[in-house]
Scaffold this motif. Structure first.
Motif, PDB file in Angstrom:
ATOM      1  N   GLN A   1       0.993  -1.219  -0.017  1.00  0.00           N
ATOM      2  CA  GLN A   1       0.025   0.067  -0.081  1.00  0.00           C
ATOM      3  C   GLN A   1       0.914   1.114   0.009  1.00  0.00           C
ATOM      4  OE1 GLN A   1      -2.284  -0.988   3.640  1.00  0.00           O
ATOM      5  NE2 GLN A   1      -4.012  -0.785   2.651  1.00  0.00           N
ATOM      6  N   LYS A   2       2.022   0.991   0.883  1.00  0.00           N
ATOM      7  CA  LYS A   2       2.833   2.143   0.868  1.00  0.00           C
ATOM      8  C   LYS A   2       3.893   2.642  -0.170  1.00  0.00           C
ATOM      9  CE  LYS A   2       5.195   4.363   4.657  1.00  0.00           C
ATOM     10  NZ  LYS A   2       5.626   4.353   5.895  1.00  0.00           N
TER      11      LYS A   2
ATOM     12  N   MET B   1      17.076   1.593   1.537  1.00  0.00           N
ATOM     13  CA  MET B   1      15.735   2.167   0.776  1.00  0.00           C
ATOM     14  C   MET B   1      16.169   3.352   0.109  1.00  0.00           C
ATOM     15  SD  MET B   1      12.640   0.745   3.053  1.00  0.00           S
ATOM     16  CE  MET B   1      11.488   1.451   2.249  1.00  0.00           C
ATOM     17  N   CYS B   2      16.902   4.424   1.062  1.00  0.00           N
ATOM     18  CA  CYS B   2      17.457   5.625   0.448  1.00  0.00           C
ATOM     19  C   CYS B   2      18.404   5.677  -0.878  1.00  0.00           C
ATOM     20  CB  CYS B   2      18.058   6.494   1.718  1.00  0.00           C
ATOM     21  SG  CYS B   2      17.013   6.973   2.798  1.00  0.00           S
ATOM     22  N   SER B   3      19.020   4.621  -1.130  1.00  0.00           N
ATOM     23  CA  SER B   3      19.790   4.470  -2.356  1.00  0.00           C
ATOM     24  C   SER B   3      19.010   4.243  -3.393  1.00  0.00           C
ATOM     25  CB  SER B   3      20.992   3.360  -1.835  1.00  0.00           C
ATOM     26  OG  SER B   3      20.211   1.995  -2.038  1.00  0.00           O
ATOM     27  N   LYS B   4      17.698   3.725  -3.235  1.00  0.00           N
ATOM     28  CA  LYS B   4      16.657   3.104  -4.365  1.00  0.00           C
ATOM     29  C   LYS B   4      15.332   4.103  -4.268  1.00  0.00           C
ATOM     30  CE  LYS B   4      18.002  -1.041  -5.720  1.00  0.00           C
ATOM     31  NZ  LYS B   4      17.752  -2.554  -6.000  1.00  0.00           N
ATOM     32  N   GLN B   5      15.531   5.341  -3.855  1.00  0.00           N
ATOM     33  CA  GLN B   5      14.380   6.096  -3.792  1.00  0.00           C
ATOM     34  C   GLN B   5      13.410   5.976  -5.063  1.00  0.00           C
ATOM     35  OE1 GLN B   5      14.596  10.245  -2.081  1.00  0.00           O
ATOM     36  NE2 GLN B   5      16.700   9.716  -1.475  1.00  0.00           N
ATOM     37  N   ASP B   6      13.931   6.133  -6.220  1.00  0.00           N
ATOM     38  CA  ASP B   6      13.192   6.256  -7.216  1.00  0.00           C
ATOM     39  C   ASP B   6      12.549   4.909  -7.561  1.00  0.00           C
ATOM     40  OD1 ASP B   6      15.724   4.792  -7.567  1.00  0.00           O
ATOM     41  OD2 ASP B   6      15.499   4.941  -9.629  1.00  0.00           O
ATOM     42  N   VAL B   7      12.805   3.706  -6.934  1.00  0.00           N
ATOM     43  CA  VAL B   7      12.239   2.463  -6.897  1.00  0.00           C
ATOM     44  C   VAL B   7      11.011   2.380  -5.852  1.00  0.00           C
ATOM     45  CG1 VAL B   7      12.598  -0.223  -6.398  1.00  0.00           C
ATOM     46  CG2 VAL B   7      14.401   1.147  -7.657  1.00  0.00           C
ATOM     47  N   PHE B   8      11.302   2.921  -4.664  1.00  0.00           N
ATOM     48  CA  PHE B   8      10.396   2.802  -3.590  1.00  0.00           C
ATOM     49  C   PHE B   8       9.382   3.762  -3.583  1.00  0.00           C
ATOM     50  CE2 PHE B   8      13.816  -0.043  -2.050  1.00  0.00           C
ATOM     51  CZ  PHE B   8      12.997  -1.349  -1.725  1.00  0.00           C
ATOM     52  N   SER B   9       9.868   5.190  -3.455  1.00  0.00           N
ATOM     53  CA  SER B   9       8.684   6.294  -2.955  1.00  0.00           C
ATOM     54  C   SER B   9       9.139   7.676  -3.295  1.00  0.00           C
ATOM     55  CB  SER B   9       8.255   6.013  -1.718  1.00  0.00           C
ATOM     56  OG  SER B   9       7.439   6.970  -1.243  1.00  0.00           O
ATOM     57  N   SER B  10       8.218   8.448  -3.808  1.00  0.00           N
ATOM     58  CA  SER B  10       8.725   9.730  -3.937  1.00  0.00           C
ATOM     59  C   SER B  10       8.388  10.479  -2.596  1.00  0.00           C
ATOM     60  CB  SER B  10       7.782  10.693  -4.858  1.00  0.00           C
ATOM     61  OG  SER B  10       6.388  10.337  -4.511  1.00  0.00           O
ATOM     62  N   LYS B  11       8.090   9.739  -1.440  1.00  0.00           N
ATOM     63  CA  LYS B  11       7.383  10.580  -0.319  1.00  0.00           C
ATOM     64  C   LYS B  11       8.782  10.399   0.675  1.00  0.00           C
ATOM     65  CE  LYS B  11       3.364  10.976  -1.732  1.00  0.00           C
ATOM     66  NZ  LYS B  11       2.307  11.902  -1.641  1.00  0.00           N
ATOM     67  N   ILE B  12       9.781   9.830   0.396  1.00  0.00           N
ATOM     68  CA  ILE B  12      10.906   9.657   1.420  1.00  0.00           C
ATOM     69  C   ILE B  12      12.077  10.403   1.415  1.00  0.00           C
ATOM     70  CG2 ILE B  12      10.180   7.277   2.019  1.00  0.00           C
ATOM     71  CD1 ILE B  12      12.244   6.079   0.649  1.00  0.00           C
ATOM     72  N   LYS B  13      11.976  11.532   0.287  1.00  0.00           N
ATOM     73  CA  LYS B  13      13.175  12.254  -0.029  1.00  0.00           C
ATOM     74  C   LYS B  13      13.729  12.965   1.274  1.00  0.00           C
ATOM     75  CE  LYS B  13      14.779  15.625  -3.547  1.00  0.00           C
ATOM     76  NZ  LYS B  13      15.398  16.404  -2.539  1.00  0.00           N
ATOM     77  N   ASP B  14      12.776  13.701   2.061  1.00  0.00           N
ATOM     78  CA  ASP B  14      13.165  14.756   2.961  1.00  0.00           C
ATOM     79  C   ASP B  14      13.669  13.623   4.007  1.00  0.00           C
ATOM     80  OD1 ASP B  14      12.474  16.780   1.601  1.00  0.00           O
ATOM     81  OD2 ASP B  14      10.232  17.094   2.575  1.00  0.00           O
TER      82      ASP B  14
ATOM     83  N   ILE C   1       9.220   5.057   8.404  1.00  0.00           N
ATOM     84  CA  ILE C   1       8.040   4.713   8.711  1.00  0.00           C
ATOM     85  C   ILE C   1       7.066   5.233   8.883  1.00  0.00           C
ATOM     86  CG2 ILE C   1       7.347   3.211  10.846  1.00  0.00           C
ATOM     87  CD1 ILE C   1      10.087   2.309  11.303  1.00  0.00           C
ATOM     88  N   GLU C   2       7.015   6.710   9.245  1.00  0.00           N
ATOM     89  CA  GLU C   2       5.824   7.368   9.359  1.00  0.00           C
ATOM     90  C   GLU C   2       5.450   8.212   8.173  1.00  0.00           C
ATOM     91  OE1 GLU C   2       6.849   9.664  12.918  1.00  0.00           O
ATOM     92  OE2 GLU C   2       6.560   8.088  14.122  1.00  0.00           O
ATOM     93  N   ALA C   3       6.320   8.136   7.079  1.00  0.00           N
ATOM     94  CA  ALA C   3       5.966   8.862   5.828  1.00  0.00           C
ATOM     95  C   ALA C   3       4.492   8.222   5.033  1.00  0.00           C
ATOM     96  CB  ALA C   3       7.084   8.386   4.688  1.00  0.00           C
ATOM     97  N   ASP C   4       4.041   9.155   4.479  1.00  0.00           N
ATOM     98  CA  ASP C   4       2.960   8.857   3.526  1.00  0.00           C
ATOM     99  C   ASP C   4       2.915   7.826   2.846  1.00  0.00           C
ATOM    100  OD1 ASP C   4       1.312  10.953   5.027  1.00  0.00           O
ATOM    101  OD2 ASP C   4       1.799  12.481   3.518  1.00  0.00           O
ATOM    102  N   PHE C   5       1.790   7.323   2.345  1.00  0.00           N
ATOM    103  CA  PHE C   5       1.611   6.362   1.220  1.00  0.00           C
ATOM    104  C   PHE C   5       2.310   6.803  -0.187  1.00  0.00           C
ATOM    105  CE2 PHE C   5      -1.858   3.189   2.795  1.00  0.00           C
ATOM    106  CZ  PHE C   5      -0.976   2.863   4.031  1.00  0.00           C
ATOM    107  N   ASP C   6       2.842   6.566  -1.154  1.00  0.00           N
ATOM    108  CA  ASP C   6       3.100   7.108  -2.244  1.00  0.00           C
ATOM    109  C   ASP C   6       1.747   7.016  -3.120  1.00  0.00           C
ATOM    110  OD1 ASP C   6       4.507   8.180  -4.165  1.00  0.00           O
ATOM    111  OD2 ASP C   6       5.641   6.356  -4.702  1.00  0.00           O
ATOM    112  N   ASP C   7       1.649   7.631  -4.471  1.00  0.00           N
ATOM    113  CA  ASP C   7       0.697   7.783  -5.136  1.00  0.00           C
ATOM    114  C   ASP C   7       0.714   6.265  -5.860  1.00  0.00           C
ATOM    115  OD1 ASP C   7      -0.068  10.256  -4.264  1.00  0.00           O
ATOM    116  OD2 ASP C   7       1.705  11.060  -5.586  1.00  0.00           O
ATOM    117  N   LYS C   8      -0.335   5.773  -6.332  1.00  0.00           N
ATOM    118  CA  LYS C   8      -0.550   4.697  -6.998  1.00  0.00           C
ATOM    119  C   LYS C   8      -0.440   4.801  -8.375  1.00  0.00           C
ATOM    120  CE  LYS C   8      -5.257   3.508  -6.791  1.00  0.00           C
ATOM    121  NZ  LYS C   8      -6.596   2.507  -6.319  1.00  0.00           N
TER     122      LYS C   8
END
Length: 549
Positions: free
Chosen positions: A199-200, A242-255, A269-276
């Motif tokens: 989901q995330k 996960m941070c080394s593969k941000q483009d793979v996982f999520s646009s919401k973990i950059k910060d 862990i507390e970051a929002d769900f990425d857009d599906k």
């Protein structure tokens, strides 16, 4: 320090500092020479050996000292069983006075934060080490901000309240996860986490999900077993990956990924769900219309089901993980049946309606309860819950029933006001935590067969099982005791909150005596009670009036 403070909750900061120094010295020695004999032991063993060498351990900790005679891993299990959450003998963290706190922090930063970490760890012996370190970082940021303000105390009060709230929330969720892992085992735990991860991070491929899922399971296992150093180390490693593969996982973990390592993991862990992804195809074709479904299912049962959970969850961020697992379980049961028939595709072909049954049930329950809460208000909603749950488990103490009712009402208040797409995961997510807490108590003091069945039968179906539970027919009510219903002027003079609580307890006790009462009968008695209180509280001789009424 965290590990020792969580095992030895009665020890002073200085006493533990000596143990910490021993382990740090050993670590430095082992870095220089990995083959030294004392460097081959596992980390948990090193910590427990150190604890078992404490002089007069028995004087402070009594029978806990007997754990030292056991072999690992039993020794660790034994020590874990002695951990006490928020113990009476440990005071909450005492913040230094506002006029000296900033100077103390600036002059002695390391011991200052060390004392904070020590205080939190011994109060919260199950809170994971990475979380305690991130709370210390929050506290440090609060000091850096507030020490520039004119009213340091007021500024810190506000920030401290938020930090405490976060600590409490995270602690509850972590204990919940450890409970599920212990009670239902790795397969269920991984299925639940896979649903949440999908989901995330709905854009990430399944292969990446399964890789981090294995790591996450290991991290939880370590933290749940009190192996805090390994847990922290492995969690930091996973976050770096996960941070080394941000483009793979999520646009919401950059910060989050730009933060220091101590703050990074809690943030991710507390970051929002990425857009599906926009154009995900319907699953009906792949899982219900494809003629070859049974081939895949039979070739690798678990791998096939993991793919289904992943595909289903990434399309449904608006569902709870438990609901996703119920749909998956329905699908799995369907295939187990259909793949044994002569014509499987015909058997599983037109079953969309059937698979949607758990969804309808869950949406109905939430809609009904949220409407009840909105139209009746919190007090009447709580009363309705108390009636419902006292009939299901009349053996539970009155205080505990009221506490459970209040927790469930709080879930409603929190979740019913959310937008439609967050309401369901919020409600069922938090209700699962309340139920887990109830089931934990059930293990030490069994309630009844129905509760015991719902608690241990199926993780995914726990909440619907409790919802559908009927009146406990085997229950024999205690003899009627008029003392339970003796009223005095306290009913008139007590503060409103206390009066309310008294009425709630009265309601519970009444149903415990007469569990078969109908809603109508309860309403008649409740109205009569209110009328009696109104009448008698106006009289000069209140007690006599109550006696007559």
């Amino acid at each position: 320090m965290i590990t020792f403070a969580q095992y030895l909750q009665r020890c002073s900061y200085d006493g533990l500092s000596k143990l910490v120094k021993d382990v740090v010295d050993l670590a430095q020695k082992c870095v220089a020479n990995e083959d030294a004999p004392e460097c081959t032991k596992s980390l948990p063993s090193i910590f427990l050996d150190e604890i078992c060498q404490v002089e007069k351990l028995r004087d402070s900790y009594g029978t806990m000292a007997d754990c030292c005679s056991k072999a690992d891993p039993e020794r660790n299990e034994c020590f874990l069983s002695f951990k006490v959450s928020q113990p009476d003998f440990v005071q909450p963290y005492q913040r230094p006075a506002s006029d000296v706190i900033c100077k103390e922090y600036q002059d002695n930063r390391v011991p200052f934060l060390g004392h904070f970490i020590y205080s939190v760890a011994r109060r919260e012996p199950f809170l994971y080490a990475p979380t305690i370190l991130s709370l210390a970082a929050d506290y440090e940021h609060a000091l850096q901000t507030c020490c520039k303000e004119s009213d340091v105390g007021a500024c810190l009060d506000e920030k401290a309240a938020a930090i405490k709230e976060r600590a409490k929330k995270v602690s509850v969720k972590q204990q919940y996860s450890c409970g599920i892992l212990k009670k239902f085992g790795e397969r269920t735990f991984k299925a639940d986490k896979l649903a949440l991860l999908s989901q995330k991070y709905p854009k990430a491929p399944l292969s990446e999900m399964l890789k981090i899922l294995e790591d996450i399971k290991g991290i939880y296992k370590e933290c749940c077993e009190g192996d805090m150093v390994e847990c922290m180390d492995d969690r930091a490693e996973l976050m770096t990956y996960m941070c080394s593969k941000q483009d793979v996982f999520s646009s919401k973990i950059k910060d989050c990924c730009e933060k220091p390592v101590v703050e990074r993991s809690q943030c991710i862990i507390e970051a929002d769900f990425d857009d599906k992804p926009e154009d995900l195809p319907s699953l009906v074709e792949r899982y219900l219309e494809d003629k070859e479904v049974c081939k895949g299912f039979e070739a690798g049962h678990d791998a096939f089901m993991a793919e289904f959970v992943y595909e289903y969850a990434r399309r449904h961020p608006e569902f709870s993980t438990q609901l996703i697992l119920r749909v998956s379980k329905g699908y799995e049961t369907l295939l187990e049946k259909c793949c044994k028939t002569d014509n499987p595709p015909e058997c599983y072909g037109n079953t969309v309606e059937m698979l949607h049954k758990p969804i309808k049930e869950t949406q109905e329950v939430i809609k009904t309860n949220c409407e009840l809460l909105t139209t009746q208000g919190e007090t009447d909603f709580l009363k309705a819950l108390l009636i419902r749950y006292t009939k299901k488990m009349p053996q539970v103490s009155t205080d505990t029933l009221v506490e459970i009712g209040k927790k469930m009402t709080a879930v409603g208040t929190k979740c019913c006001q959310l937008p439609e797409d967050r309401r369901l995961p919020c409600s069922e997510g938090y209700l699962s935590i309340v139920i887990q807490d109830m089931c934990r108590r059930q293990e030490t003091t069994p309630i009844n067969d129905n509760v015991s069945h719902c608690c241990s039968d199926s993780y995914a179906y726990r909440r619907p099982c409790f919802t559908a539970m009927g009146v406990d027919t085997k229950y024999v009510p205690p003899a009627f005791d008029p003392e339970m219903f003796s009223f005095d002027e306290k009913l008139c003079t007590a503060p409103p909150a206390e009066r309310e609580l008294g009425q709630m307890k009265l309601l519970v006790n009444l149903i415990k005596r007469k569990p078969q009462m109908t809603e109508e009968q309860i309403k008649t008695i409740a109205d009569g009670f209110t009328a009696m209180v109104d009448k008698c509280c106006k009289q000069s001789d209140i007690d006599t009036c109550f006696g007559e009424e």
